[in-house]
Motif scaffolding. Structure first.
Motif, PDB file in Angstrom:
ATOM      1  N   UNK A 129       0.784  -1.282  -0.154  1.00 13.51           N
ATOM      2  CA  UNK A 129      -0.079   0.048   0.015  1.00 13.51           C
ATOM      3  C   UNK A 129       0.944   1.207   0.095  1.00 13.51           C
ATOM      4  N   UNK A 130       1.966   1.157   0.224  1.00 13.52           N
ATOM      5  CA  UNK A 130       2.859   2.198   0.137  1.00 13.52           C
ATOM      6  C   UNK A 130       2.953   3.128   1.570  1.00 13.52           C
ATOM      7  N   UNK A 131       2.136   2.664   2.618  1.00 13.23           N
ATOM      8  CA  UNK A 131       2.036   3.544   3.663  1.00 13.23           C
ATOM      9  C   UNK A 131       2.634   2.987   4.846  1.00 13.23           C
ATOM     10  N   UNK A 132       2.676   3.655   6.193  1.00 13.49           N
ATOM     11  CA  UNK A 132       3.450   3.204   7.355  1.00 13.49           C
ATOM     12  C   UNK A 132       4.751   3.832   7.461  1.00 13.49           C
ATOM     13  N   UNK A 133       5.348   3.724   8.555  1.00  8.95           N
ATOM     14  CA  UNK A 133       6.757   3.912   8.851  1.00  8.95           C
ATOM     15  C   UNK A 133       7.452   2.847   8.922  1.00  8.95           C
ATOM     16  N   UNK A 134       8.058   2.510   8.051  1.00  7.78           N
ATOM     17  CA  UNK A 134       8.985   1.363   7.881  1.00  7.78           C
ATOM     18  C   UNK A 134      10.141   1.561   7.185  1.00  7.78           C
ATOM     19  N   UNK A 135      11.295   1.569   7.785  1.00  5.46           N
ATOM     20  CA  UNK A 135      12.607   2.139   7.246  1.00  5.46           C
ATOM     21  C   UNK A 135      13.566   1.166   6.772  1.00  5.46           C
ATOM     22  N   UNK A 136      13.150  -0.084   6.813  1.00  2.00           N
ATOM     23  CA  UNK A 136      13.911  -1.094   6.344  1.00  2.00           C
ATOM     24  C   UNK A 136      14.153  -1.578   5.045  1.00  2.00           C
ATOM     25  N   UNK A 137      13.384  -1.037   4.429  1.00  5.62           N
ATOM     26  CA  UNK A 137      13.316  -1.255   2.897  1.00  5.62           C
ATOM     27  C   UNK A 137      13.266   0.146   2.178  1.00  5.62           C
ATOM     28  N   UNK A 138      13.641   0.279   1.137  1.00  5.32           N
ATOM     29  CA  UNK A 138      13.763   1.505   0.681  1.00  5.32           C
ATOM     30  C   UNK A 138      12.716   1.941  -0.740  1.00  5.32           C
ATOM     31  N   UNK A 139      11.568   1.120  -0.577  1.00  2.00           N
ATOM     32  CA  UNK A 139      10.252   1.402  -1.275  1.00  2.00           C
ATOM     33  C   UNK A 139       9.906   2.748  -1.115  1.00  2.00           C
TER      34      UNK A 139
END
Length: 263
Positions: A129-139
């Motif tokens: 979905x391209x949402x959320x705060x997740x910094x471990x992947x560069x998407x």
């Protein structure tokens, strides 16, 4: 009859712009497209290998079959015999090109997982979905599966005027009820994750991947147990009984409440 058709699917699993491409497996009356992602959205620069699409010219109003390959999968190399089978059943096939490396198991592991038991869910949310705060992947947001599929359908609606692609969009948004989600390996949990929050007509996971809440206890990630908007009767899963991960794959299917006759 539906189980015979499903068994057929199990049996068959074993160019840069919008021009119909010649494919020996899909002669007339099939239309085949190979569409580069940056042609649909100029902001997409990562994993820009083309999508693969095929549909029968006589089918003007069939449901979509969204297929997602596993880790390192290339959309142009998808299971063409499977696609031929489902197009004969009236589906339009999209083998989606998306960022499928690194796999969730490469990110959500060890101390990273132990510190964040919801790592897999956050990974999937950002990837899909391209949402959320997740910094471990560069998407980036434009890299999300939902954006890639939406932009592809908008592009098709503008460039394949006889294709009736607007049937799969509602004011520029996806109509999930018109799209079955099928996927292989890492793509399997992606299909199931979508179906948890979106009503889809069918879900099939071919040897679907897995994820944990803790690297030591190896408990199945909690998102697998969440309630599903898509009825459980629409979920199907496969795996080979001799593949090394057979036991854990079966555990994920049961965590998602697949009925025994659908595994």
């Amino acid at each position: 009859m539906k189980y015979i058709l499903f068994l057929q699917l199990l049996f068959y699993i074993g160019a840069n712009n919008l021009f119909a491409q010649s494919e020996s497996l899909f002669p007339e009356p099939y239309t085949v497209f190979k569409i580069k992602l940056s042609d649909t959205d100029t902001e997409i620069t990562d994993a820009d290998t083309p999508h693969f699409l095929v549909y029968g010219n006589s089918i003007k109003h069939g449901k979509l079959l969204l297929f997602m390959p596993g880790t390192n999968g290339i959309a142009l190399r998808g299971p063409k015999n499977l696609f031929l089978t489902v197009t004969k059943q009236g589906y339009r096939v999209i083998n989606l090109s998306y960022i499928n490396t690194p796999a969730v198991a490469r990110i959500c592991k060890g101390e990273t997982l132990n510190r964040n038991s919801n790592c897999a869910e956050k990974f999937r949310t950002k990837c899909i979905f391209g949402t959320g705060n997740f910094s471990l992947i560069d998407d980036q947001p434009q890299d999300a599966i939902v954006n890639r599929l939406t932009k592809l359908l908008i592009y098709l609606n503008e460039n394949d005027k006889d294709g009736n692609w607007d049937e799969y969009l509602d004011d520029g948004n996806l109509k999930w009820e018109e799209s079955a989600v099928y996927a292989q390996s890492q793509g399997g949990p992606i299909a199931a994750f979508i179906a948890k929050s979106k009503l889809v007509p069918r879900v099939i996971s071919f040897s679907g991947g897995w994820a944990y809440t803790n690297s030591e206890t190896k408990e199945i990630a909690s998102w697998y147990y969440k309630e599903s908007i898509t009825p459980y009767t629409r979920y199907y899963g496969t795996y080979h009984t001799t593949e090394p991960a057979a036991k854990i794959i079966d555990s994920t299917y049961k965590a998602m409440r697949f009925s025994e006759e659908h595994i």
